[in-house]
Design a protein around this motif. Structure first.
Motif, short mmCIF file in Angstrom:
data_model
loop_
_atom_site.label_atom_id
_atom_site.label_comp_id
_atom_site.label_asym_id
_atom_site.label_seq_id
_atom_site.Cartn_x
_atom_site.Cartn_y
_atom_site.Cartn_z
N PRO A 25 38.51 52.92 35.55
CA PRO A 25 37.53 52.75 36.62
C PRO A 25 36.73 51.47 36.54
CG PRO A 25 36.83 54.44 35.04
CD PRO A 25 38.25 54.11 34.72
N ASP A 26 36.52 50.95 35.31
CA ASP A 26 35.71 49.74 35.16
C ASP A 26 36.44 48.48 35.60
OD1 ASP A 26 33.67 51.29 34.17
OD2 ASP A 26 34.17 50.91 32.06
N ALA A 27 37.73 48.58 35.87
CA ALA A 27 38.51 47.39 36.26
C ALA A 27 38.47 47.14 37.76
CB ALA A 27 39.96 47.55 35.80
N PHE A 28 37.90 48.06 38.52
CA PHE A 28 37.96 47.97 39.98
C PHE A 28 36.58 48.04 40.62
CE2 PHE A 28 41.91 49.81 38.47
CZ PHE A 28 42.87 49.08 39.16
N GLY A 29 36.49 47.42 41.78
CA GLY A 29 35.26 47.50 42.55
C GLY A 29 35.16 48.79 43.32
N SER A 30 36.30 49.42 43.61
CA SER A 30 36.31 50.70 44.30
C SER A 30 36.34 51.84 43.28
CB SER A 30 37.54 50.78 45.22
OG SER A 30 37.48 51.93 46.04
N THR A 31 36.37 53.08 43.78
CA THR A 31 36.36 54.23 42.88
C THR A 31 37.42 55.25 43.30
OG1 THR A 31 34.78 55.53 44.19
CG2 THR A 31 33.87 53.98 42.57
N TYR A 32 37.83 56.07 42.34
CA TYR A 32 38.78 57.14 42.62
C TYR A 32 38.20 58.13 43.63
CZ TYR A 32 41.69 61.28 41.85
OH TYR A 32 42.50 62.38 42.04
N VAL A 77 45.42 41.83 39.14
CA VAL A 77 46.75 42.37 38.81
C VAL A 77 46.54 43.56 37.89
CG1 VAL A 77 49.01 41.87 37.85
CG2 VAL A 77 47.70 40.04 38.93
N TYR A 78 47.10 44.70 38.27
CA TYR A 78 46.95 45.89 37.43
C TYR A 78 48.32 46.45 37.09
CZ TYR A 78 45.47 50.29 35.44
OH TYR A 78 45.27 51.35 34.57
N LEU A 91 40.05 34.07 42.50
CA LEU A 91 39.95 35.50 42.24
C LEU A 91 38.60 35.79 41.60
CD1 LEU A 91 40.44 35.93 38.90
CD2 LEU A 91 42.77 35.40 39.58
N ILE A 92 38.22 37.05 41.65
CA ILE A 92 36.96 37.50 41.05
C ILE A 92 37.28 38.45 39.90
CG2 ILE A 92 34.85 38.83 41.41
CD1 ILE A 92 34.68 36.22 42.84
N VAL A 93 36.61 38.26 38.77
CA VAL A 93 36.83 39.14 37.63
C VAL A 93 35.48 39.49 37.00
CG1 VAL A 93 37.17 37.21 36.04
CG2 VAL A 93 38.14 39.45 35.47
N TYR A 94 35.36 40.71 36.50
CA TYR A 94 34.14 41.08 35.79
C TYR A 94 34.08 40.35 34.45
CZ TYR A 94 33.60 44.93 39.13
OH TYR A 94 33.44 45.68 40.27
N THR A 95 32.91 39.83 34.11
CA THR A 95 32.77 39.10 32.85
C THR A 95 32.99 40.01 31.65
OG1 THR A 95 30.38 39.44 32.92
CG2 THR A 95 31.22 37.38 33.85
N SER A 96 32.79 41.31 31.83
CA SER A 96 33.01 42.24 30.73
C SER A 96 34.49 42.41 30.41
CB SER A 96 32.40 43.61 31.07
OG SER A 96 32.99 44.13 32.27
N ASN A 97 35.36 42.00 31.32
CA ASN A 97 36.80 42.15 31.13
C ASN A 97 37.39 40.86 30.56
OD1 ASN A 97 39.49 42.91 31.24
ND2 ASN A 97 39.38 43.69 33.34
N SER A 98 37.11 40.63 29.28
CA SER A 98 37.54 39.38 28.65
C SER A 98 39.06 39.25 28.60
CB SER A 98 36.97 39.28 27.24
OG SER A 98 37.36 40.40 26.45
N GLY A 99 39.76 40.38 28.47
CA GLY A 99 41.22 40.34 28.44
C GLY A 99 41.79 39.83 29.75
N ALA A 100 41.19 40.28 30.86
CA ALA A 100 41.65 39.82 32.17
C ALA A 100 41.39 38.34 32.34
CB ALA A 100 40.96 40.61 33.28
N MET A 101 40.24 37.86 31.87
CA MET A 101 39.93 36.44 31.99
C MET A 101 40.94 35.59 31.22
SD MET A 101 35.74 36.43 31.83
CE MET A 101 35.68 34.66 32.12
N LEU A 102 41.29 36.04 30.03
CA LEU A 102 42.30 35.30 29.24
C LEU A 102 43.65 35.31 29.94
CD1 LEU A 102 41.41 36.49 25.62
CD2 LEU A 102 41.11 34.18 26.57
#
Length: 215
Positions: free
Chosen positions: A38-45, A128-129, A166-177
């Motif tokens: 859930p933390d990877a997306f701007g939307s919710t289940y 990308v998920y 693209l937009i990425v959450y700063t908490s998602n360091s793996g995605a940024m890399l």
């Protein structure tokens, strides 16, 4: 999934076959992704599980959205996905690109009228998920490269400078890399706080811009 012959990457078309695939295979993928990470997306289940079929199909029927998926061949299960959105009348990337592209459809006629005068074209890639079971197989990198290639080809066709972001959450360091490995660099403006009405919460996000041509 042990080798590349067991899956392939496909765009989802907006014809009858593509719409059926979207509801039967992409929708379960999307809901599973929202539930698992859930933390990877701007939307919710909880939000999207209540979508009607028309609401789901509004994305695939949006001419500004092109969705690419990695599909397992023997059962058509979607393993990984991303979407390329554009050309966008507004060059500023959106925290919720699906919503922004839906709103921008009404401005598309005006955009096309001014298309010849613009010096650049703007596109945005959604995150990308990949499902946990299909990670470390190279699917995400291939999907990103295909989406990038589509945007690059469009800009070259019209002789325009490409603005791809693209937009990425700063908490998602793996995605940024990961996005850095695909040729994106973080904006010099740094992180910004964004309020998400779907989660009723704020989070720091950063814009990343494409700077490397595909090899």
């Amino acid at each position: 999934m042990s080798n590349l012959t067991e899956w392939r990457i496909e765009p989802i078309s907006s014809n009858d076959e593509g719409c059926c695939f979207y509801l039967d295979y992409y929708k379960p993928f999307r809901l599973a992704a929202l539930e698992q990470d859930p933390d990877a997306f701007g939307s919710t289940y909880d939000r999207e599980i209540n979508f009607t079929d028309d609401e789901w199909l509004s994305r695939i029927n949006n001419p500004l959205v092109k969705t690419f998926v990695a599909v397992r061949l023997h059962d058509r299960k979607v393993l990984s996905a991303t979407s390329l959105i554009g050309p966008m009348p507004n060059p500023d990337p959106a925290s919720n690109p699906f919503q922004a592209s839906s709103e921008m459809r009404d401005a598309s006629d005006h955009h096309h009228q001014n298309h010849a005068e613009a010096s650049s074209v703007s596109f945005q890639i959604t995150g990308v998920y990949t499902l946990p079971e299909a990670r470390r197989q190279g699917l995400a990198k291939m999907l990103a490269e295909i989406a990038i290639g589509e945007a690059v080809a469009y800009a070259e066709q019209y002789g325009k400078r490409l603005e791809l972001s693209l937009i990425v959450y700063t908490s998602n360091s793996g995605a940024m890399l990961f996005y850095e490995s695909c040729g994106f660099v973080a904006s010099v403006e740094g992180p910004r706080e964004s309020f998400n009405p779907h989660k009723n919460a704020s989070a720091d996000e950063i814009c990343m811009h494409y700077r490397k041509s595909p090899e």
